[in-house]
Structure formats: structure tokens, C-alpha cells
Scaffold this active site. Sequence first.
Site, PDB file in Angstrom:
ATOM      1  CB  SER A  31     -20.266   9.199 -76.135  1.00  0.00           C
ATOM      2  OG  SER A  31     -21.006   8.054 -75.751  1.00  0.00           O
ATOM      3  CG  HIS A  72     -10.495  21.659 -72.468  1.00  0.00           C
ATOM      4  ND1 HIS A  72     -11.272  22.486 -73.239  1.00  0.00           N
ATOM      5  CD2 HIS A  72     -11.331  20.725 -71.957  1.00  0.00           C
ATOM      6  CE1 HIS A  72     -12.532  22.087 -73.183  1.00  0.00           C
ATOM      7  NE2 HIS A  72     -12.590  21.013 -72.406  1.00  0.00           N
ATOM      8  CB  CYS A 107     -22.922   5.268 -73.393  1.00  0.00           C
ATOM      9  SG  CYS A 107     -23.884   6.219 -74.571  1.00  0.00           S
TER      10      CYS A 107
END
Length: 278
Positions: free
Chosen positions: A125, A130, A153
Site C-alpha cells: 500500500s 504532491h 490493502c
Amino acid sequence: MKELDKGLKLHGFNNLSKTLSFSIYDICYAKTRRHVDEYIAYIDEVYNADRLTQILTDVTEMIGANILNIARQDYDPQGASVTILVSEEPVAAEILNKENGNVEAPGPLGGTKVASSVVGHLDKSHLTVHTYPESHPENGISTFRADIEVSTCGRISPLRALNYLIHSFDSDIVTIDYRVRGFTRDVHGKKHFIDHNINSIQNFMSEDTRRRYRMIDVNVYQENIFHTKMLLKEFDLDNYLFGHGREDYAPEELAGIERSLRKEMQEIFYGRNMPDMG
């Protein structure tokens, strides 16, 4: 053999992938080129690698993951990156019981601001952040966008970190997507394409967040896709002027600035260009 909420017994690992991604926008008015440069410098100073590292550390603790390694870097002239390697096990019991992020109830809140670039890996995962500062030389509008994604996950859920991440920014507009992909099998071989109940991302938000924002949902339930758009309800012009105060503008100029800011917010919220607001 593992067990999901509600006593569902699985055959092997929970293979569902759960991804929470959103874009957060902060808007201001910077009249001169110098003020725009000062705004970008301010963003770069406040949202550095140390701040990013703390945010990701808090998020991994909230969702019940373990940090294995941290790498971080500030860049010249601006920007920063952080990479965190995280394992899923062991998951704290309180994360997996009725207070789990998968339950339609708000997760914990936070107050630290975040920005720049972040990538964190959670053992199959990841977490990413950003940032995109943007301005136009003619109209004085500067828009700061942060794109965030938390993908997990297994049994841990990114929804638990939703409130903390929203409260970590001074956000004018937020667009959020949550989706569940793949499938997992129970001990009888039956596929399960989602392991929790959800009808709206809003149900995982705190009450004060729901009061502060106007929200619109666009959900595709049969595909396990959920989308929420948020627009700040209250507008105080003093919060959007960078480098100058109200006293530095004539009344008619202030009225024009407010129209420009509101137009910018409406265009981002609705995703289309709009005519001037007169």
C-alpha cells in the site's frame, strides 16, 4: 484464515484494495509579482519535509500500520519529498473493532498543515502527497493544490485518516474519491468485493466539517466508487488577501477582488469555466 468485521471468515489474506484520494485547494489574492513570490516562499517554508514526515507518521498510526523506514528530502529552490516504508502487521485491536475506519463514523481530527511531495509505502500500500502552486500574472489569483492518496490493502482502512488530513489544511475546496478494488474470498470460496458498509464519504467526516462545507455526492454504488465535492460556506475576504490588508485597496477594487476569488472557487468546485460574475 483471517476474520473481517461482522465475523466473516476469510480464506487467506484480505486482497481488497481501498484507495482514498483527494485534491485540496487553498486560494489567495497576491497583487504584485513580489507578493506572489513571497506566497510561494511561504508555502515552501511552512510545508517542508519535516512537516510532511510528521503528517505521514500520524496517518500510519491512525490506520494501524507500522513504519519500517523513513527517507526525506527538501529541494532547492522549493519542494520536498518523503518516503515511508510501512508494514500492516500487527494491527492494533482498537483499529479493527467497532471504531475501525471502515465503520461509517468520523475518525480522529488533526491540526497540522501538510504540503509538498510525499510517498509512503504500506507493505503493498502507499501514501502520497504532491503540491501544485499556481498563479496568473494578470488577475492576482494564486491557487495552491495538494493531491493526496492513501491506498491500503488488507484490513486497515484509509478512511480512518480522512478527518485528520482534511483538518491539516486550510481548505477552500476539497474533492474526494474513495474506491474499493479487487475481491477477497471467504472460507467457502465466495467472492466479496467490499468488506464494509458505505453509502457516502460524508458519513466518515466530523460534524464540524459537515457544517463548514457545502457538499455534493456523485456515487456509483454498484462499482464501489464514491465521490464527494466540498466548498467552504463562509467567505471572509480578509482571509484571502496576501501581502496587503483591506485598507490598502479602494472599495471598488475590493469588490472586484472578491468577485474574482468567488469565480475561481466556483470554477474549481464545478470543474468548468464560468462567465464573469459582474
